[in-house]
Design a protein around this motif. Structure first.
Motif, PDB file in Angstrom:
ATOM      1  N   ARG A 102      19.200   3.824   0.198  1.00  0.00           N
ATOM      2  CA  ARG A 102      19.626   3.042  -1.005  1.00  0.00           C
ATOM      3  C   ARG A 102      19.594   3.423  -2.379  1.00  0.00           C
ATOM      4  O   ARG A 102      19.511   3.136  -3.294  1.00  0.00           O
ATOM      5  N   GLY A 103      18.729   4.530  -2.335  1.00  0.00           N
ATOM      6  CA  GLY A 103      18.548   5.235  -3.741  1.00  0.00           C
ATOM      7  C   GLY A 103      17.271   4.756  -4.341  1.00  0.00           C
ATOM      8  O   GLY A 103      16.807   5.204  -5.461  1.00  0.00           O
ATOM      9  N   VAL A 104      16.514   3.938  -3.521  1.00  0.00           N
ATOM     10  CA  VAL A 104      15.125   3.486  -4.032  1.00  0.00           C
ATOM     11  C   VAL A 104      14.188   4.651  -3.967  1.00  0.00           C
ATOM     12  O   VAL A 104      13.777   5.172  -2.763  1.00  0.00           O
ATOM     13  N   GLU A 105      13.599   5.277  -5.072  1.00  0.00           N
ATOM     14  CA  GLU A 105      12.924   6.499  -5.019  1.00  0.00           C
ATOM     15  C   GLU A 105      11.366   6.215  -5.123  1.00  0.00           C
ATOM     16  O   GLU A 105      10.597   7.025  -4.802  1.00  0.00           O
ATOM     17  N   ALA A 106      11.061   4.978  -5.581  1.00  0.00           N
ATOM     18  CA  ALA A 106       9.645   4.475  -5.770  1.00  0.00           C
ATOM     19  C   ALA A 106       9.465   3.286  -4.966  1.00  0.00           C
ATOM     20  O   ALA A 106      10.065   2.311  -5.178  1.00  0.00           O
ATOM     21  N   PHE A 107       8.303   3.299  -4.038  1.00  0.00           N
ATOM     22  CA  PHE A 107       8.089   1.919  -3.434  1.00  0.00           C
ATOM     23  C   PHE A 107       6.820   2.040  -2.668  1.00  0.00           C
ATOM     24  O   PHE A 107       6.403   3.198  -2.346  1.00  0.00           O
ATOM     25  N   MET A 108       6.283   0.969  -2.373  1.00  0.00           N
ATOM     26  CA  MET A 108       5.264   1.014  -1.190  1.00  0.00           C
ATOM     27  C   MET A 108       5.493   0.104  -0.195  1.00  0.00           C
ATOM     28  O   MET A 108       6.074  -0.897  -0.449  1.00  0.00           O
ATOM     29  N   VAL A 109       5.388   0.539   1.256  1.00  0.00           N
ATOM     30  CA  VAL A 109       5.622  -0.421   2.197  1.00  0.00           C
ATOM     31  C   VAL A 109       4.120  -0.697   2.929  1.00  0.00           C
ATOM     32  O   VAL A 109       3.520   0.168   3.230  1.00  0.00           O
ATOM     33  N   ASP A 110       3.843  -1.938   2.821  1.00  0.00           N
ATOM     34  CA  ASP A 110       2.636  -2.430   3.275  1.00  0.00           C
ATOM     35  C   ASP A 110       2.681  -3.249   4.634  1.00  0.00           C
ATOM     36  O   ASP A 110       3.076  -4.467   4.436  1.00  0.00           O
ATOM     37  N   ALA A 111       2.304  -2.762   5.588  1.00  0.00           N
ATOM     38  CA  ALA A 111       2.303  -3.627   6.994  1.00  0.00           C
ATOM     39  C   ALA A 111       1.040  -3.967   7.250  1.00  0.00           C
ATOM     40  O   ALA A 111       0.369  -3.475   8.135  1.00  0.00           O
ATOM     41  N   SER A 112       0.517  -4.913   6.605  1.00  0.00           N
ATOM     42  CA  SER A 112      -0.931  -5.490   6.869  1.00  0.00           C
ATOM     43  C   SER A 112      -2.112  -4.273   6.833  1.00  0.00           C
ATOM     44  O   SER A 112      -2.832  -4.258   7.562  1.00  0.00           O
ATOM     45  N   GLY A 113      -1.702  -3.244   5.853  1.00  0.00           N
ATOM     46  CA  GLY A 113      -2.960  -2.332   5.840  1.00  0.00           C
ATOM     47  C   GLY A 113      -2.426  -1.043   6.203  1.00  0.00           C
ATOM     48  O   GLY A 113      -3.002  -0.102   5.795  1.00  0.00           O
ATOM     49  N   ASP A 114      -1.368  -0.894   7.072  1.00  0.00           N
ATOM     50  CA  ASP A 114      -0.903   0.090   7.135  1.00  0.00           C
ATOM     51  C   ASP A 114       0.203   0.625   6.043  1.00  0.00           C
ATOM     52  O   ASP A 114       0.982  -0.110   5.906  1.00  0.00           O
ATOM     53  N   LEU A 115       0.141   1.603   5.366  1.00  0.00           N
ATOM     54  CA  LEU A 115       0.792   1.962   3.778  1.00  0.00           C
ATOM     55  C   LEU A 115       1.360   3.205   3.862  1.00  0.00           C
ATOM     56  O   LEU A 115       1.070   4.157   4.261  1.00  0.00           O
ATOM     57  N   LEU A 116       2.543   2.984   3.202  1.00  0.00           N
ATOM     58  CA  LEU A 116       3.371   4.358   2.705  1.00  0.00           C
ATOM     59  C   LEU A 116       3.714   4.241   1.581  1.00  0.00           C
ATOM     60  O   LEU A 116       4.432   3.144   0.918  1.00  0.00           O
ATOM     61  N   ALA A 117       3.475   5.050   0.495  1.00  0.00           N
ATOM     62  CA  ALA A 117       3.915   5.120  -0.869  1.00  0.00           C
ATOM     63  C   ALA A 117       4.695   6.317  -1.232  1.00  0.00           C
ATOM     64  O   ALA A 117       4.434   7.272  -0.702  1.00  0.00           O
ATOM     65  N   ARG A 118       5.563   6.039  -2.073  1.00  0.00           N
ATOM     66  CA  ARG A 118       6.531   7.104  -2.490  1.00  0.00           C
ATOM     67  C   ARG A 118       6.684   6.777  -3.859  1.00  0.00           C
ATOM     68  O   ARG A 118       6.759   5.702  -4.485  1.00  0.00           O
ATOM     69  N   GLY A 119       6.948   7.927  -4.592  1.00  0.00           N
ATOM     70  CA  GLY A 119       7.111   7.689  -5.989  1.00  0.00           C
ATOM     71  C   GLY A 119       5.855   8.236  -6.947  1.00  0.00           C
ATOM     72  O   GLY A 119       4.921   8.841  -6.276  1.00  0.00           O
ATOM     73  N   PRO A 120       6.080   8.177  -8.224  1.00  0.00           N
ATOM     74  CA  PRO A 120       4.740   8.925  -9.221  1.00  0.00           C
ATOM     75  C   PRO A 120       3.653   7.984  -9.211  1.00  0.00           C
ATOM     76  O   PRO A 120       3.569   6.870  -8.859  1.00  0.00           O
ATOM     77  N   GLY A 121       2.340   8.823  -9.375  1.00  0.00           N
ATOM     78  CA  GLY A 121       1.349   8.165  -9.693  1.00  0.00           C
ATOM     79  C   GLY A 121       0.666   7.580  -8.248  1.00  0.00           C
ATOM     80  O   GLY A 121       1.023   8.175  -7.214  1.00  0.00           O
ATOM     81  N   THR A 122      -0.625   7.060  -8.255  1.00  0.00           N
ATOM     82  CA  THR A 122      -1.294   6.882  -7.303  1.00  0.00           C
ATOM     83  C   THR A 122      -1.669   5.632  -7.273  1.00  0.00           C
ATOM     84  O   THR A 122      -1.770   4.663  -8.323  1.00  0.00           O
ATOM     85  N   VAL A 123      -2.058   4.810  -6.110  1.00  0.00           N
ATOM     86  CA  VAL A 123      -2.633   3.565  -5.990  1.00  0.00           C
ATOM     87  C   VAL A 123      -3.938   3.390  -5.297  1.00  0.00           C
ATOM     88  O   VAL A 123      -4.074   4.251  -4.087  1.00  0.00           O
ATOM     89  N   PRO A 124      -5.081   2.576  -5.719  1.00  0.00           N
ATOM     90  CA  PRO A 124      -6.184   2.683  -5.055  1.00  0.00           C
ATOM     91  C   PRO A 124      -6.063   1.645  -4.065  1.00  0.00           C
ATOM     92  O   PRO A 124      -5.778   0.713  -4.093  1.00  0.00           O
ATOM     93  N   VAL A 125      -6.773   2.253  -2.722  1.00  0.00           N
ATOM     94  CA  VAL A 125      -6.674   1.373  -1.594  1.00  0.00           C
ATOM     95  C   VAL A 125      -8.114   1.488  -1.332  1.00  0.00           C
ATOM     96  O   VAL A 125      -8.723   2.246  -0.800  1.00  0.00           O
ATOM     97  N   GLY A 126      -8.553   0.041  -0.906  1.00  0.00           N
ATOM     98  CA  GLY A 126     -10.036  -0.122  -0.229  1.00  0.00           C
ATOM     99  C   GLY A 126     -10.042   0.363   1.091  1.00  0.00           C
ATOM    100  O   GLY A 126      -9.100   0.071   1.836  1.00  0.00           O
ATOM    101  N   LEU A 127     -11.027   0.922   1.488  1.00  0.00           N
ATOM    102  CA  LEU A 127     -11.159   1.032   3.011  1.00  0.00           C
ATOM    103  C   LEU A 127     -12.344  -0.265   3.605  1.00  0.00           C
ATOM    104  O   LEU A 127     -13.474  -0.145   3.226  1.00  0.00           O
ATOM    105  N   GLU A 128     -11.751  -1.127   4.414  1.00  0.00           N
ATOM    106  CA  GLU A 128     -12.259  -1.970   4.904  1.00  0.00           C
ATOM    107  C   GLU A 128     -13.614  -1.713   5.710  1.00  0.00           C
ATOM    108  O   GLU A 128     -13.562  -1.011   6.736  1.00  0.00           O
TER     109      GLU A 128
END
Length: 290
Positions: free
Chosen positions: A159-185
Motif C-alpha cells: 500500500r506504499g506505507v514505508e514507515a511503520f511498526m508492527v507490535d504483536a504483544s512484544g514481537d516487533l518489526l520496525a521499518r523506516g528512519p530512526g530507531t525506537v528503544p525497546v525494553g527487554l523484559e
C-alpha cells in the motif's frame, strides 16, 4: 514503543493484542485488509478453532493446501528441526495438548509427557502443500506470530506505507528512519527490564518460559524429543531481518547455542539461563543493565 506522535491501529488477533503504528492514520480500507489477513491466517493455522486447516489435519491424514506463507515457513522449520536434533518441530501440538495446553485451555496434564512424532515418519511439507500419513496436531507457535507480523508488514508495503511498526504483544518489526528503544523484559519480573535494544529496520522477537506457563513448572517451550518443558534457558531474544526468522530463532535458542544458529542465519541474539547467567552474540544490538 513507537514514535510518540504516530497513529496506532489496535486489535485482537490469534489470541494476542496487536498494534500497527504509522506516521498517519491508516485508511479504513487498509485496516480492513489487515484484519482480513489475520482472519485468513487464523483459519489456516490455528489449532484452537474447529474450522481450521490444522484441525482438519488432526482429524484426517492426507494432503492439504495452505496459504502462500507456508512455503517459507516449511523451509524454516525443516532447517531448525535439523539444527536442534528434532527438539524444535511443528509436530509438537499433541505434546502440548498432553500437558494441558489444548483447544479448551484445560491446563491440566492428561498423561505422561508425549514425544512428538518424527518429521520423517509422518510429514511431507513441500511448498504450500502439507501431507501427512497419520493424524497430527500441527503447531507453528514457535514462528507463527512472527510470520503473521511479516504478512501484515508486506501488506503495508504494498500500500506504499514505508514507515511503520508492527507490535504483536512484544514481537516487533520496525521499518523506516530512526530507531525506537525497546525494553527487554525481566524473565522473573515483567515490571522490570534487564536491558534495552534500539530497534530500527529489523525484527525483534522474544520467547520466555514465564509466558504461557501453568501447573507445576509447565510451560509452552517443549523439547519435542521428550515432550517435556525446557529447564535450562528461561528467556531469549533474537533480531533478524524478518519477524518469522526472529520468532523461530528465539525458540531455537532454548535448544542450541546461538553460535550454532549464526552459522545458518543472519541473527543477533541473547539467552538468559535459569541460573541467572546470560550469553549473547558479539553483534547484539542491546545494552544489558548491570
Amino acid at each position: 514503543m513507537p514514535h510518540a506522535d504516530w497513529a496506532a491501529f489496535s486489535f485482537e488477533g490469534i489470541g494476542t493484542r496487536w498494534e500497527v503504528s504509522t506516521p498517519h492514520d491508516l485508511a479504513p480500507s487498509a485496516q480492513q485488509d489487515l484484519l482480513a489477513l489475520v482472519e485468513n491466517f487464523d483459519a489456516a493455522w490455528s489449532r484452537f478453532r474447529a474450522d481450521s486447516l490444522v484441525t482438519a489435519m488432526a482429524r484426517e491424514p492426507g494432503s492439504y493446501s495452505f496459504p502462500a506463507e507456508a512455503a517459507g515457513l516449511g523451509e524454516l522449520y525443516r532447517t531448525l528441526y535439523g539444527l536442534t536434533g528434532g527438539a524444535m518441530t511443528p509436530l509438537v501440538g499433541a505434546s502440548l495438548e498432553r500437558l494441558g495446553y489444548d483447544a479448551a485451555y484445560t491446563l491440566r496434564p492428561s498423561g505422561d509427557p508425549l514425544p512428538a512424532p518424527r518429521w520423517e515418519d509422518v510429514l511431507d511439507w513441500n511448498g504450500t502443500s502439507i501431507s501427512t500419513t497419520a493424524p497430527v496436531v500441527l503447531d507453528i507457535g514457535a514462528a507463527g506470530k512472527g510470520l503473521l507480523v511479516d504478512v501484515l508488514a508486506s501488506a503495508l508495503e504494498v500500500r506504499g506505507v514505508e514507515a511503520f511498526m508492527v507490535d504483536a504483544s512484544g514481537d516487533l518489526l520496525a521499518r523506516g528512519p530512526g530507531t525506537v528503544p525497546v525494553g527487554l523484559e525481566h524473565p522473573y519480573n515483567p515490571a522490570q527490564a534487564i536491558g534495552v535494544v534500539e530497534l530500527g529496520g529489523r525484527a525483534l522477537c522474544a520467547s520466555a518460559a514465564n509466558r504461557r506457563a501453568w501447573g507445576d513448572g509447565l510451560h509452552h517451550v517443549l523439547d519435542a524429543t521428550t515432550g517435556q518443558p525446557v529447564r535450562t534457558a528461561v528467556a531469549t531474544w533474537a533480531l533478524a531481518d524478518t519477524a518469522a526468522v526472529a520468532d523461530a530463532l528465539a525458540t531455537a535458542l532454548f535448544f542450541v547455542p546461538g553460535a550454532v544458529l549464526e552459522e545458518s542465519f543472519d541473527v543477533s541474539w541473547l539467552t538468559v539461563f535459569s541460573d541467572g547467567s546470560a550469553a549473547y552474540s558479539a553483534e547484539f544490538e542491546g545494552t544489558l543493565f548491570t
